[in-house]
Motif scaffolding. Structure first.
Motif, PDB file in Angstrom:
ATOM      1  N   ASP A  64       0.844  -1.188   0.000  1.00  0.00           N
ATOM      2  CA  ASP A  64       0.000   0.000   0.000  1.00  0.00           C
ATOM      3  C   ASP A  64       0.882   1.241   0.000  1.00  0.00           C
ATOM      4  O   ASP A  64       2.039   1.201   0.420  1.00  0.00           O
ATOM      5  CB  ASP A  64      -0.947  -0.009   1.199  1.00  0.00           C
ATOM      6  CG  ASP A  64      -1.984  -1.130   1.097  1.00  0.00           C
ATOM      7  OD1 ASP A  64      -2.091  -1.759   0.023  1.00  0.00           O
ATOM      8  OD2 ASP A  64      -2.687  -1.367   2.092  1.00  0.00           O
ATOM      9  N   ASP A  90      -5.243   7.818  -3.769  1.00  0.00           N
ATOM     10  CA  ASP A  90      -5.520   6.684  -4.641  1.00  0.00           C
ATOM     11  C   ASP A  90      -6.628   7.001  -5.638  1.00  0.00           C
ATOM     12  O   ASP A  90      -7.378   7.951  -5.501  1.00  0.00           O
ATOM     13  CB  ASP A  90      -5.848   5.426  -3.828  1.00  0.00           C
ATOM     14  CG  ASP A  90      -6.914   5.640  -2.773  1.00  0.00           C
ATOM     15  OD1 ASP A  90      -7.143   6.792  -2.372  1.00  0.00           O
ATOM     16  OD2 ASP A  90      -7.507   4.643  -2.343  1.00  0.00           O
ATOM     17  N   ASP A  94      -7.383   1.090  -7.777  1.00  0.00           N
ATOM     18  CA  ASP A  94      -5.977   0.885  -7.431  1.00  0.00           C
ATOM     19  C   ASP A  94      -5.802  -0.465  -6.731  1.00  0.00           C
ATOM     20  O   ASP A  94      -6.550  -0.803  -5.822  1.00  0.00           O
ATOM     21  CB  ASP A  94      -5.471   1.975  -6.484  1.00  0.00           C
ATOM     22  CG  ASP A  94      -5.084   3.244  -7.199  1.00  0.00           C
ATOM     23  OD1 ASP A  94      -5.098   3.256  -8.437  1.00  0.00           O
ATOM     24  OD2 ASP A  94      -4.766   4.228  -6.503  1.00  0.00           O
ATOM     25  N   PRO A  97      -3.850   0.725  -2.393  1.00  0.00           N
ATOM     26  CA  PRO A  97      -4.390   2.038  -2.062  1.00  0.00           C
ATOM     27  C   PRO A  97      -3.465   2.870  -1.177  1.00  0.00           C
ATOM     28  O   PRO A  97      -2.512   2.376  -0.583  1.00  0.00           O
ATOM     29  CB  PRO A  97      -5.674   1.695  -1.312  1.00  0.00           C
ATOM     30  CG  PRO A  97      -5.394   0.369  -0.682  1.00  0.00           C
ATOM     31  CD  PRO A  97      -4.511  -0.358  -1.665  1.00  0.00           C
TER      32      PRO A  97
END
Length: 160
Positions: A64, A90, A94, A97
């Motif tokens: 992430d 984001d 995605d 994120p």
């Protein structure tokens, strides 16, 4: 460094050093060491001596994203200030994120030009941890959290 775990008490583990880390002078093979679970990067589960109380959990990955000063990722400055806000970087769909983490470099380690012209990058949080993992114990802090590194102790302290 490699450690053979000999006891576990909640989040604290104790063990015996199995190799000599190059970057920590004064330690020798067989030295007793104490550490916390979040310090562990990997466990060799093939070793029969591993206690059942250290359960194998799915390995966490850090794909992430976060926003971080380039100098932290490049290793030319350590993390000094970090805060977590509502994720807003984001895009729909995605795979990885935005975490909401915003990570700032130690201003004392920046040139005047770097300070005047910050160059943040939106990148996998794991890449930041590869450069400076001193704040890993804070990674699950809630949105709204803010931390500043104490220059004397090196510890992160919660701030407003």
């Amino acid at each position: 460094m490699w450690v053979e775990i000999v006891s576990i008490d909640g989040d604290t583990l104790e063990g015996t050093l199995c190799n000599v880390p190059e970057d920590i002078p004064g330690l020798e093979i067989g030295a007793a060491v104490s550490f916390r679970r979040h310090h562990i990067i990997d466990v060799n589960w093939a070793d029969a001596g591993i206690s059942a109380s250290l359960k194998e959990e799915p390995r966490r990955e850090y794909w992430d994203r976060c926003l971080v000063d380039k100098e932290v990722v490049e290793g030319t400055a350590r993390v000094q200030y970090l805060y977590r806000e509502e994720p807003d970087m984001d895009s729909e769909g995605d795979t990885y994120p935005d975490t909401g983490w915003r990570i700032r470099a130690d201003v004392d380690q920046l040139t005047q030009e770097q300070y005047d012209n910050p160059d943040p990058v939106y990148i996998a949080i794991g890449k930041v941890l590869n450069a400076d993992d001193s704040w890993l114990h804070l990674i699950d802090a809630p949105i709204g959290s803010r931390y500043f590194r104490n220059a004397e102790t090196g510890a992160f302290e919660e701030t407003n």
